[in-house]
Design an enzyme around this catalytic site. Structure first.
Site, PDB file in Angstrom:
ATOM      1  N   THR A  14       0.824  -1.216   0.000  1.00 18.86           N
ATOM      2  CA  THR A  14       0.000   0.000   0.000  1.00 18.86           C
ATOM      3  C   THR A  14       0.852   1.259   0.000  1.00 18.86           C
ATOM      4  O   THR A  14       0.673   2.155  -0.830  1.00 18.86           O
ATOM      5  CB  THR A  14      -0.929   0.004   1.231  1.00 18.86           C
ATOM      6  OG1 THR A  14      -1.758  -1.158   1.188  1.00 18.86           O
ATOM      7  CG2 THR A  14      -1.794   1.244   1.240  1.00 18.86           C
ATOM      8  N   VAL A  15       1.809   1.339   0.932  1.00 20.77           N
ATOM      9  CA  VAL A  15       2.642   2.540   1.031  1.00 20.77           C
ATOM     10  C   VAL A  15       3.628   2.590  -0.125  1.00 20.77           C
ATOM     11  O   VAL A  15       3.844   3.656  -0.730  1.00 20.77           O
ATOM     12  CB  VAL A  15       3.370   2.580   2.383  1.00 20.77           C
ATOM     13  CG1 VAL A  15       4.307   3.786   2.443  1.00 20.77           C
ATOM     14  CG2 VAL A  15       2.369   2.645   3.530  1.00 20.77           C
ATOM     15  N   LYS A  46       7.642  -9.807  -3.385  1.00 19.26           N
ATOM     16  CA  LYS A  46       7.559 -11.259  -3.180  1.00 19.26           C
ATOM     17  C   LYS A  46       7.187 -11.985  -4.472  1.00 19.26           C
ATOM     18  O   LYS A  46       7.620 -13.109  -4.709  1.00 19.26           O
ATOM     19  CB  LYS A  46       6.532 -11.576  -2.089  1.00 19.26           C
ATOM     20  CG  LYS A  46       6.970 -11.166  -0.695  1.00 19.26           C
ATOM     21  CD  LYS A  46       5.920 -11.547   0.341  1.00 19.26           C
ATOM     22  CE  LYS A  46       6.356 -11.156   1.743  1.00 19.26           C
ATOM     23  NZ  LYS A  46       5.328 -11.506   2.754  1.00 19.26           N
ATOM     24  N   LYS A 106       7.728   1.664  12.058  1.00 23.03           N
ATOM     25  CA  LYS A 106       7.727   2.080  13.472  1.00 23.03           C
ATOM     26  C   LYS A 106       8.222   0.980  14.393  1.00 23.03           C
ATOM     27  O   LYS A 106       8.897   1.245  15.385  1.00 23.03           O
ATOM     28  CB  LYS A 106       6.320   2.514  13.888  1.00 23.03           C
ATOM     29  CG  LYS A 106       5.294   1.401  13.746  1.00 23.03           C
ATOM     30  CD  LYS A 106       3.905   1.879  14.025  1.00 23.03           C
ATOM     31  CE  LYS A 106       2.898   0.794  13.657  1.00 23.03           C
ATOM     32  NZ  LYS A 106       2.873   0.504  12.213  1.00 23.03           N
ATOM     33  N   ILE A 137       1.348  13.215   9.008  1.00 25.94           N
ATOM     34  CA  ILE A 137       1.596  14.371   9.876  1.00 25.94           C
ATOM     35  C   ILE A 137       3.106  14.523  10.096  1.00 25.94           C
ATOM     36  O   ILE A 137       3.760  13.583  10.561  1.00 25.94           O
ATOM     37  CB  ILE A 137       0.906  14.205  11.241  1.00 25.94           C
ATOM     38  CG1 ILE A 137      -0.592  13.936  11.058  1.00 25.94           C
ATOM     39  CG2 ILE A 137       1.121  15.430  12.114  1.00 25.94           C
ATOM     40  CD1 ILE A 137      -1.298  13.579  12.349  1.00 25.94           C
ATOM     41  N   GLY A 188     -10.509  -2.061   6.049  1.00 34.11           N
ATOM     42  CA  GLY A 188      -9.059  -2.075   5.901  1.00 34.11           C
ATOM     43  C   GLY A 188      -8.318  -1.262   6.943  1.00 34.11           C
ATOM     44  O   GLY A 188      -7.095  -1.107   6.875  1.00 34.11           O
ATOM     45  N   ASP A 202       0.918  -0.866  18.977  1.00 35.48           N
ATOM     46  CA  ASP A 202       1.290   0.017  17.873  1.00 35.48           C
ATOM     47  C   ASP A 202       1.513   1.443  18.380  1.00 35.48           C
ATOM     48  O   ASP A 202       2.519   2.086  18.063  1.00 35.48           O
ATOM     49  CB  ASP A 202       0.191  -0.003  16.812  1.00 35.48           C
ATOM     50  CG  ASP A 202       0.433   0.997  15.697  1.00 35.48           C
ATOM     51  OD1 ASP A 202       1.194   0.680  14.771  1.00 35.48           O
ATOM     52  OD2 ASP A 202      -0.155   2.102  15.761  1.00 35.48           O
ATOM     53  N   LYS A 206       5.079   3.970  18.715  1.00 38.57           N
ATOM     54  CA  LYS A 206       5.153   5.349  18.236  1.00 38.57           C
ATOM     55  C   LYS A 206       5.513   6.312  19.366  1.00 38.57           C
ATOM     56  O   LYS A 206       6.281   7.263  19.166  1.00 38.57           O
ATOM     57  CB  LYS A 206       3.818   5.741  17.597  1.00 38.57           C
ATOM     58  CG  LYS A 206       3.515   4.946  16.337  1.00 38.57           C
ATOM     59  CD  LYS A 206       2.097   5.181  15.852  1.00 38.57           C
ATOM     60  CE  LYS A 206       1.786   4.353  14.610  1.00 38.57           C
ATOM     61  NZ  LYS A 206       0.368   4.479  14.186  1.00 38.57           N
TER      62      LYS A 206
END
Length: 432
Positions: A14-15, A46, A106, A137, A188, A202, A206
Site C-alpha cells: 500500500t505505502v 515477493k 515504526k 503528519i 481495511g 502500535d 510510536k
C-alpha cells in the site's frame, strides 16, 4: 554535484505503491526541490507477476533483496516492506554499503532505532523515518527541526487510527466493540489480527519514538506502560459523556525536571479538549513546549498517499543532503540519561466505576480508603442497579499519585462491601 539520484524500494504494498505514484507524478516538484531527476531503479517484491494498482516496468521488479542492497548505482533505499528482524538485517547491510535509508517502519525504529542511527552515522548515511509515526503528519520533523530550540515538556496524542475509528463509532452510535472492530477490518483500518492496534502496542512503539526525539533521551519500548481498549464497555462511555468527557486511546509522554513517564492507555479527556474532536481514523499530537506553549499537529494517520507523502518528504531531505555532501551528519546523540518517574511522581485524576452492596455504611467504608491517602472526589454518581441489591457508584477523583491510587484500588477489591471494581481510567487534559 550529484546529476541524478537512483532509488531502490524494499516492498511494493500500500505505502510502496503510493511512493511510486508520488515519485512518478511529482517529478517536476522533486526536480525543483533538489535540482536533479529521481529514478526508481529496483523494487523488491515477493511476486513479480502479481497484479498491482500501480504501473511499473517488469524489469524494475526483483525478488532478490541483494539486487537493491548491493547495486552500486542505488543511492537511497526506501524500506516499506515491514517486519523487524529480517528487515533490520537488510538495513544494516545497506548502511554498511553506504546506502541512505528512508523507512516507515515504526516497529523497527522503536526496537532498534538507536542501533540503526548509530550505524548510519558511522557510515556517513542518513536514516529518516518520519512516516513511522502518525502517517502524513510531519510530527518528527517538527520535533527535530521546528521545535529544536524549545524544551518539550509533554506530548499527548492519538497515534493509532484503528482504535480511534473504533472508539469514535462506539461513542457516537453506541455500537458494541466487536461489531465496530469487524467494520474496521472490512474497511481495511484493522488487520485480520488486530492485537497490535487494540492492545495499544502500535501506539506504544510510536510513543517510544516520539519520547526519544522530544526529550532527547533513549526511551525503549519496555519503558512504555501500555493498556488497550478491549475492556471498554458501553456503560463506561455513557458515564464518561454524562460527566463531560470523551474516551480516547491516548499516548502520553510527560517530563518533569529530568524524569519522564511514557504511557498508552484509554483516557478520558474533557469534551472541550482539542483531542476530543479528533475522530475516525485521524491522528493528532498535542505538544507542550516551555517557550512555544501548546501546539497541535493533526491529519490522516494512515493510508497509501498520506504515509507515502511523509516517505517522499524524507527522500527529499536525503537528496538535499546528498547535493550538499552532508549525509550522516543529522544524527545527534541523546542529550540526557533516561530517568523514569516512580509511581509516586505520576499525578493524575481518575475515573472509577464500582458495584457496591447496597447497605448502610458502604459508602463511608469506601470514602475512608480514599481519605486515608488524602485523595478527594471531584464528582460522584450513585445509581441503584435494577433487579439487584447492588448500587453502581462512579467516582472522579482529584489529582492523586499513581502509587496511592493503585493501592486504593487493591484495598477496594478486598473490601467486604465491594462486589466488583468494574473499570478505571486516567483523566487528562486539565491542569494540575
Amino acid at each position: 554535484m550529484v546529476q541524478s539520484i537512483s532509488v531502490g524500494l524494499l516492498g511494493l504494498g500500500t505505502v510502496g505503491s503510493g511512493v511510486v505514484k508520488i515519485i512518478e507524478n511529482h517529478q517536476d516538484r522533486l526536480m525543483h526541490q533538489v535540482g536533479c531527476p529521481v529514478k526508481i531503479k529496483k523494487i523488491v517484491v515477493k511476486d513479480v507477476n502479481k497484479d498491482r494498482d500501480v504501473k511499473i516496468d517488469a524489469s524494475v521488479l526483483t525478488t532478490n533483496v541483494d539486487d537493491v542492497i548491493n547495486d552500486p548505482d542505488i543511492d537511497v533505499i526506501i524500506e516499506v516492506m515491514g517486519g523487524v528482524d529480517e528487515t533490520r538485517s537488510h538495513i544494516l547491510d545497506a548502511l554498511r554499503n553506504k546506502k541512505n535509508i528512508v523507512t516507515a517502519n515504526k516497529d523497527l525504529m522503536a526496537l532498534y532505532g538507536s542501533e540503526l542511527l548509530t550505524v548510519a552515522a558511522q557510515n556517513g548515511c542518513d536514516i529518516f523515518y518520519e512516516a513511522s509515526v502518525a502517517g502524513g503528519i510531519p510530527i518528527l520533523r517538527s520535533l527535530v527541526d521546528g521545535l529544536a530550540s524549545d524544551r518539550i515538556t509533554k506530548m499527548m496524542g492519538i497515534v493509532n487510527g484503528t482504535t480511534n475509528f473504533i472508539l469514535t463509532k462506539m461513542n457516537k452510535f453506541g455500537s458494541p466493540y466487536d461489531e465496530v472492530l469487524a467494520e474496521a477490518q472490512q474497511l481495511g483500518y484493522a488487520e485480520a489480527d488486530p492485537t497490535a492496534d487494540v492492545e495499544g502496542l502500535d501506539a506504544a512503539r510510536k510513543m517510544a519514538i516520539l519520547a526519544t526525539l522530544g526529550f532527547s533521551m533513549n526511551i525503549d519500548l519496555e519503558d512504555v506502560s501500555v493498556k488497550g481498549i478491549t475492556d471498554i464497555t458501553e456503560e463506561d462511555l455513557q458515564y464518561s459523556k454524562q460527566l463531560g468527557y470523551t474516551m480516547k486511546l491516548v499516548g502520553l509522554a510527560n517530563r518533569s525536571g529530568d524524569r519522564v513517564e511514557v504511557s498508552v492507555q484509554p483516557t478520558l479527556l474533557p469534551e472541550s479538549h482539542p483531542l476530543s474532536s479528533v475522530n475516525d481514523e485521524y491522528n493528532a499530537v498535542y505538544v507542550y513546549g516551555e517557550a512555544v506553549g501548546e501546539t497541535m499537529f493533526y491529519g490522516p494517520g494512515a493510508g497509501s498517499l498520506p504515509t507515502a507523502t511523509a516517505v517522499v518528504s524524507d527522500l527529499v531531505g536525503v537528496m538535499k543532503n546528498m547535493r550538499l555532501g552532508i549525509n550522516g551528519n543529522s544524527f545527534i546523540t541523546p542529550q540526557y540519561d533516561k530517568q523514569l518517574k516512580a509511581a509516586s511522581e505520576i499525578l493524575s485524576k481518575y475515573f472509577l466505576r464500582i458495584h457496591v452492596k447496597d447497605q448502610v455504611g458502604a459508602f463511608a467504608k469506601i470514602t475512608g480508603l480514599f481519605t486515608a491517602r488524602d485523595v478527594s472526589f471531584e464528582k460522584i454518581l450513585q445509581l441503584p442497579l435494577k433487579e439487584s441489591d447492588l448500587a453502581e457508584i462512579v467516582l472522579v477523583t482529584h489529582h492523586a499519585s499513581l502509587q496511592d491510587y493503585e493501592q486504593i484500588l487493591q484495598q477496594l477489591r478486598d473490601l467486604d462491601v465491594i462486589y466488583e471494581v468494574k473499570s478505571s481510567y486516567r483523566i487528562e487534559g486539565e491542569s494540575v
